[in-house]
Design a protein around this motif. Structure first.
Motif, PDB file in Angstrom:
ATOM      1  N   ILE A 104       1.973  26.024  40.651  1.00 21.82           N
ATOM      2  CA  ILE A 104       1.744  27.132  41.587  1.00 21.82           C
ATOM      3  C   ILE A 104       0.484  27.886  41.186  1.00 21.82           C
ATOM      4  O   ILE A 104      -0.150  27.599  40.171  1.00 21.82           O
ATOM      5  CB  ILE A 104       2.958  28.090  41.637  1.00 21.82           C
ATOM      6  N   ALA A 105       0.132  28.868  42.005  1.00 18.97           N
ATOM      7  CA  ALA A 105      -1.093  29.647  41.795  1.00 18.97           C
ATOM      8  C   ALA A 105      -1.080  30.319  40.429  1.00 18.97           C
ATOM      9  O   ALA A 105      -0.046  30.775  39.940  1.00 18.97           O
ATOM     10  CB  ALA A 105      -1.221  30.694  42.893  1.00 18.97           C
ATOM     11  N   THR A 106      -2.253  30.347  39.813  1.00 13.82           N
ATOM     12  CA  THR A 106      -2.373  30.983  38.503  1.00 13.82           C
ATOM     13  C   THR A 106      -3.665  31.804  38.467  1.00 13.82           C
ATOM     14  O   THR A 106      -4.204  32.166  39.530  1.00 13.82           O
ATOM     15  CB  THR A 106      -2.325  29.918  37.389  1.00 13.82           C
ATOM     16  N   ASP A 107      -4.178  32.101  37.260  1.00 17.83           N
ATOM     17  CA  ASP A 107      -5.349  32.969  37.161  1.00 17.83           C
ATOM     18  C   ASP A 107      -6.658  32.188  37.202  1.00 17.83           C
ATOM     19  O   ASP A 107      -7.711  32.702  36.859  1.00 17.83           O
ATOM     20  CB  ASP A 107      -5.272  33.833  35.894  1.00 17.83           C
ATOM     21  N   TYR A 108      -6.587  30.927  37.600  1.00 18.35           N
ATOM     22  CA  TYR A 108      -7.807  30.147  37.833  1.00 18.35           C
ATOM     23  C   TYR A 108      -7.536  29.191  38.987  1.00 18.35           C
ATOM     24  O   TYR A 108      -6.378  28.957  39.368  1.00 18.35           O
ATOM     25  CB  TYR A 108      -8.220  29.373  36.574  1.00 18.35           C
ATOM     26  N   ASN A 109      -8.584  28.652  39.577  1.00 20.85           N
ATOM     27  CA  ASN A 109      -8.427  27.754  40.721  1.00 20.85           C
ATOM     28  C   ASN A 109      -8.082  26.343  40.250  1.00 20.85           C
ATOM     29  O   ASN A 109      -8.848  25.712  39.531  1.00 20.85           O
ATOM     30  CB  ASN A 109      -9.721  27.720  41.553  1.00 20.85           C
ATOM     31  N   LYS A 110      -6.908  25.866  40.677  1.00 21.61           N
ATOM     32  CA  LYS A 110      -6.495  24.503  40.336  1.00 21.61           C
ATOM     33  C   LYS A 110      -7.108  23.520  41.325  1.00 21.61           C
ATOM     34  O   LYS A 110      -7.222  23.810  42.522  1.00 21.61           O
ATOM     35  CB  LYS A 110      -4.967  24.389  40.378  1.00 21.61           C
ATOM     36  N   ARG A 111      -7.444  22.335  40.827  1.00 17.69           N
ATOM     37  CA  ARG A 111      -8.077  21.340  41.697  1.00 17.69           C
ATOM     38  C   ARG A 111      -7.073  20.675  42.631  1.00 17.69           C
ATOM     39  O   ARG A 111      -7.379  20.399  43.782  1.00 17.69           O
ATOM     40  CB  ARG A 111      -8.768  20.273  40.840  1.00 17.69           C
ATOM     41  N   GLY A 112      -5.871  20.397  42.155  1.00 16.62           N
ATOM     42  CA  GLY A 112      -4.885  19.672  42.951  1.00 16.62           C
ATOM     43  C   GLY A 112      -4.065  20.578  43.854  1.00 16.62           C
ATOM     44  O   GLY A 112      -4.283  21.794  43.954  1.00 16.62           O
ATOM     45  N   ASP A 113      -3.108  19.965  44.551  1.00 18.59           N
ATOM     46  CA  ASP A 113      -2.217  20.702  45.438  1.00 18.59           C
ATOM     47  C   ASP A 113      -1.257  21.582  44.645  1.00 18.59           C
ATOM     48  O   ASP A 113      -0.936  21.305  43.494  1.00 18.59           O
ATOM     49  CB  ASP A 113      -1.391  19.721  46.286  1.00 18.59           C
ATOM     50  N   HIS A 114      -0.819  22.652  45.304  1.00 20.57           N
ATOM     51  CA  HIS A 114       0.302  23.430  44.792  1.00 20.57           C
ATOM     52  C   HIS A 114       1.562  22.892  45.474  1.00 20.57           C
ATOM     53  O   HIS A 114       1.521  22.447  46.617  1.00 20.57           O
ATOM     54  CB  HIS A 114       0.142  24.914  45.118  1.00 20.57           C
ATOM     55  N   GLY A 115       2.677  22.943  44.784  1.00 21.21           N
ATOM     56  CA  GLY A 115       3.915  22.470  45.402  1.00 21.21           C
ATOM     57  C   GLY A 115       4.991  22.250  44.364  1.00 21.21           C
ATOM     58  O   GLY A 115       4.832  22.589  43.180  1.00 21.21           O
ATOM     59  N   CYS A 116       6.108  21.671  44.788  1.00 21.92           N
ATOM     60  CA  CYS A 116       7.216  21.441  43.866  1.00 21.92           C
ATOM     61  C   CYS A 116       7.991  20.189  44.256  1.00 21.92           C
ATOM     62  O   CYS A 116       7.949  19.748  45.416  1.00 21.92           O
ATOM     63  CB  CYS A 116       8.150  22.649  43.817  1.00 21.92           C
ATOM     64  N   TYR A 129      14.107  17.337  47.059  1.00 18.78           N
ATOM     65  CA  TYR A 129      13.338  18.203  47.941  1.00 18.78           C
ATOM     66  C   TYR A 129      11.890  18.209  47.467  1.00 18.78           C
ATOM     67  O   TYR A 129      11.614  18.415  46.285  1.00 18.78           O
ATOM     68  CB  TYR A 129      13.909  19.622  47.935  1.00 18.78           C
ATOM     69  N   SER A 130      10.969  17.988  48.401  1.00 15.24           N
ATOM     70  CA  SER A 130       9.552  17.885  48.059  1.00 15.24           C
ATOM     71  C   SER A 130       8.727  18.666  49.070  1.00 15.24           C
ATOM     72  O   SER A 130       8.967  18.595  50.281  1.00 15.24           O
ATOM     73  CB  SER A 130       9.135  16.407  48.070  1.00 15.24           C
ATOM     74  N   ILE A 131       7.765  19.426  48.580  1.00 12.86           N
ATOM     75  CA  ILE A 131       6.870  20.163  49.476  1.00 12.86           C
ATOM     76  C   ILE A 131       5.527  20.405  48.790  1.00 12.86           C
ATOM     77  O   ILE A 131       5.475  20.680  47.582  1.00 12.86           O
ATOM     78  CB  ILE A 131       7.494  21.513  49.918  1.00 12.86           C
ATOM     79  N   ASN A 132       4.456  20.292  49.554  1.00 15.18           N
ATOM     80  CA  ASN A 132       3.133  20.741  49.129  1.00 15.18           C
ATOM     81  C   ASN A 132       2.817  22.020  49.887  1.00 15.18           C
ATOM     82  O   ASN A 132       2.979  22.082  51.115  1.00 15.18           O
ATOM     83  CB  ASN A 132       2.069  19.686  49.420  1.00 15.18           C
ATOM     84  N   PHE A 133       2.365  23.029  49.171  1.00 15.28           N
ATOM     85  CA  PHE A 133       2.069  24.314  49.800  1.00 15.28           C
ATOM     86  C   PHE A 133       0.676  24.312  50.413  1.00 15.28           C
ATOM     87  O   PHE A 133      -0.213  23.572  49.967  1.00 15.28           O
ATOM     88  CB  PHE A 133       2.146  25.451  48.772  1.00 15.28           C
ATOM     89  N   GLU A 134       0.497  25.161  51.405  1.00 17.37           N
ATOM     90  CA  GLU A 134      -0.845  25.405  51.941  1.00 17.37           C
ATOM     91  C   GLU A 134      -1.580  26.268  50.918  1.00 17.37           C
ATOM     92  O   GLU A 134      -1.234  27.430  50.686  1.00 17.37           O
ATOM     93  CB  GLU A 134      -0.765  26.115  53.289  1.00 17.37           C
ATOM     94  N   LYS A 135      -2.589  25.670  50.321  1.00 21.66           N
ATOM     95  CA  LYS A 135      -3.255  26.306  49.194  1.00 21.66           C
ATOM     96  C   LYS A 135      -3.976  27.582  49.633  1.00 21.66           C
ATOM     97  O   LYS A 135      -4.687  27.594  50.640  1.00 21.66           O
ATOM     98  CB  LYS A 135      -4.255  25.330  48.573  1.00 21.66           C
ATOM     99  N   GLY A 136      -3.760  28.667  48.900  1.00 18.44           N
ATOM    100  CA  GLY A 136      -4.398  29.944  49.184  1.00 18.44           C
ATOM    101  C   GLY A 136      -3.630  30.806  50.157  1.00 18.44           C
ATOM    102  O   GLY A 136      -4.005  31.964  50.388  1.00 18.44           O
TER     103      GLY A 136
END
Length: 391
Positions: A104-116, A129-136
């Motif tokens: 998930i979002a942290t204090d720097y920009n991750k290159r890959g998708d966020h999700g779980c 259960y699988s999901i990719n979040f809309e980044k940002g």
């Protein structure tokens, strides 16, 4: 509205008989906080572990994954959790194991998708259960909340609770949910579908048809006591290999023991002990499943192995067993024991000619503990039961 719904779902979860072991990495801590926010969480949560360091997850899995946020990794975490739950819950209540791995979002920009990726395992089903979040689109706490909602919804579903938390997904987001049948290794053993279950020191289980070249300490372990542990330790040191505890689910007096009894016995074994479960109470049968094995026994057991009366008085049957045992590459490591008024060792055994190499001595200098499970049971059974305080 969401907080009240969370409270309602958590309350309903706590009112069921299900018990939980929860393994999570990257996110999902809020779900645990919700469960602990109400009284009754001790009835539900057996154990929860935040695998925040990569090495912690690696130790849980027993390997380094190619990707940490992966459905297979979540399923493996859920499996470890479920098997750990069987051990901690002693088989008395239905167990649910949950694995959650997320980024998930942290204090720097991750290159890959966020999700779980989340997996919820019970006795009969694996829900994923699988999901990719809309980044940002969300900040860190909002993504953490979404992951935890999916976890809580999965737990509720597997607990038989119909109401769910709304997820408020973005237009392009969707949760991909799958459900597959699962099986319990102990149940498979009890039903005769498999021959061996190996229980590792972390509680994880694997199914086997044979195990080759290992060392075993066989017994009922009712109860496990310091003599067992010290004997395994001494034998391991002498043999230069790990000694596994061999527990047969076929009891000589009661027949096949129950699932709950097996789990209760397993609860006694803590790290670094490993256990194998079989249906085979006799060494002649064990040798077929454990070729080239060393079986660690006490003097009294070795004595019985060499007495005709345990073969219907037929000396040929005893010699036949020793021959087949030898042919399987197996042997005994015999610990001395106080027996009929004196300390007895391998030297006191009458071993038939041609089979002396099957009985090796574990020196008294390496091990001597004069106690037994039967003696401990007698003490426990004769002790007065103190009355529990009311309240």
């Amino acid at each position: 509205m969401t907080n009240s719904l969370v409270d309602s779902i958590v309350s309903k979860i706590h009112s069921t008989r299900h018990r939980l072991v929860y393994e999570f990495a990257g996110a999902g801590s809020l779900a645990l906080a919700w469960l602990h926010s109400q009284g009754g969480s001790s009835r539900t949560v057996l154990e929860a572990t935040d695998r925040y360091a990569s090495l912690s997850t690696i130790e849980l899995l027993g390997k380094t994954p190619d990707r940490f946020v992966d459905s297979n990794i979540a399923a493996a975490m859920a499996t470890r959790a479920y098997q750990r739950g069987l051990r901690l819950g002693a088989g008395e209540t239905p167990i649910i194991g949950i694995g959650c791995t997320a980024t998930i979002a942290t204090d720097y920009n991750k290159r890959g998708d966020h999700g779980c990726r989340i997996a919820v395992l019970d006795k009969t089903s694996l829900h994923q259960y699988s999901i990719n979040f809309e980044k940002g689109a969300r900040n860190r706490i909002e993504e953490e909340t979404l992951v935890s909602k999916i976890v809580l919804n999965g737990l509720a579903k597997s607990s038989g609770i119909e109401c769910v938390l709304p997820l408020a997904l973005m237009k392009k987001e969707r949760v991909v949910a799958t459900n597959t049948q699962s099986s319990d290794p102990i149940e498979n053993l009890l039903s005769g579908n498999i021959d061996i279950v190996k229980v590792r020191s972390d509680g994880s289980m694997s199914e086997h048809s044979t195990l080759n070249g290992l060392a075993f300490l066989s017994g009922a372990f009712n109860p496990l006591h310091v003599g067992h542990s010290e004997l395994a330790k001494a034998a391991s040191h002498m043999l230069r290999r790990n000694v596994l505890f061999d527990l047969s689910i076929q009891n000589a007096d009661k027949g096949q023991i129950s699932h709950s009894e097996i789990c209760s016995l397993l609860c006694q074994f803590q790290w670094p002990h490993e256990v194998v479960l079989t249906r085979e109470p006799l060494f002649a049968q064990k040798a077929l499943y454990f070729p080239n094995a060393v079986f660690v026994v006490g003097y009294d057991t070795a004595l019985r192995i060499l007495q005709n009366k345990y073969y219907g008085g037929d000396n040929a049957k005893m010699l036949s067993f020793l021959s087949s045992f030898k042919a399987a590459g197996c042997r005994f490591l015999v610990a001395g024991r106080h027996w009929e008024g004196s300390y007895r060792t391998v030297c006191d055994l009458s071993v038939p000619k041609g089979f002396k190499e099957l009985f090796e001595e574990l020196p008294e200098s390496m091990f001597r503990v004069d106690t037994s499970s039967s003696a401990i049971r007698q003490i426990i059974e004769s002790s007065p039961v103190s009355e529990s305080p009311k309240g």
